[in-house]
Design a protein around this motif. Sequence first.
Motif: not given
Length: 466
Positions: A340-342, A350-357, A378-381, A400-408
């Motif tokens: 998936t990618d956002v 940086a905060n988005a990548v940390n949130h995804a991890r 960035f992408h999550v595999l 869903e969590r990654i996408v919503l974080y990006a949209l917000e």
Amino acid sequence: MTLSTQNVIQALQSVLTEEQVTVNETVRELHGKDESYHTMKLPDIVVFPTSAEDVSQIMKISTKHQIPVIPFGLGSSLEGHVIPENGGITIDFSLMNNILDVRAEDFLVTVQPGVTRSQLNKVLKKHGLFFSVDPGADATLGGMAATNASGTTSVRYGVMRDQVRDLEVVLADGTIIHTGNKAAKSASGLHLNGLFVGSEGILGCFTELTLRVYGIPEYTTAARASFPTVNDAVEAVLSILQAGIPIARVELVDEPSMKQVNHFSETNYHEKPTLFLEFHGNEAGLQQDVEFTKEIVADHHGEEVEFETDNAGRNRLWEARHNLAYAFIHGNPGKKLMVTDVCLPISELANAVNHARETVESLNMPAGIVGHVGDGNFHVLLMMDMNDPAERAKADELNERIVLYALERGGTCTGEHGVGVGKQKYQQQEHGAALEVMEKIKRALDPDNLLNPNKIFHLDSAVPKL
């Protein structure tokens, strides 16, 4: 085979050769899926046109018989773009794979949609030129335009939309149009190139593309730099960009992904957040840029910087990055890869990548994170067992969590993979009232909703099946 299917086959064979039309089950299966985790669905018929006129005739038959049509390149898409949700006719463009014109003095090339980027670059190399967009997969240029592909070099050269000067497009009723011209700029009319690039086959079928190409750089050097944290790595990239250093690629690979790289590629890189970088230019200028980059990396706690100037060394470096998906697949037998990618403003990355991890760790699933950090993508595999409902639910939750974080935070649900079927449910939240404008454009150009229906968004009108 139904009577309706037989009638359509006869109509297609009246305008194409018998070999260009097939209902072979194996061929249909190959065209019922892409590289994604989305469920396979078979087309009823697969056709292989050789010209724009062939495609025009196919579209006229589609309209007459009210049958959906799905354009197909190589099937390397990642969000179910080419899956025939409602059956119908899949148009495979593999026989339309000719490079029609190389205008080296204008830095332009005209190709058919089935040409792959490696095929094009092999020819362009003889002219001292190259095509810049590198999505990783050796995709067709028609498919890359349909999804507005980008990849590792977009930080320097831009995405697919930036390279398209003109498209020959066959519309739903069979009309053949051109969306642009060969001029470097134009203030005439609406920007149809921008409308059709990224439209994922829902507005028309591309039968010819005129693309911008570039001179092969005099000198290229690649580097790898490791950092204590993701924040340090991203801050280093921001400083490099602010310094005006002409960086051509800059990729972030997180710590778990570096472990997978070492295991699969038999390398011994530091297993910490790592930047893979590449610089293009002249040798004298790049020497200064390299020294400046070293200083910036050191300022941001970079722990190891290794430069590769010879071709073999650069290839090893980028093969390790490009093979990361395969590294996860081979390291997790029996599981399916979901990518998936956002994309976010780079200050939020940086905060988005940390949130995804943190999300990945909370769900306890094997996953890597990589990013085109120069443009905030960035992408999550994620590896999951498709037969385990619990794991599929976790994968959906992660997405869903990654996408919503990006949209917000002012980002987008997809930076380069496209919407397809996988990201449809986020379109209203991302676009608001603009989504209605998109739907009106779709209805105007495809009133019967026959071109790749139920991709990007669902229209109210039902699509008939064969």
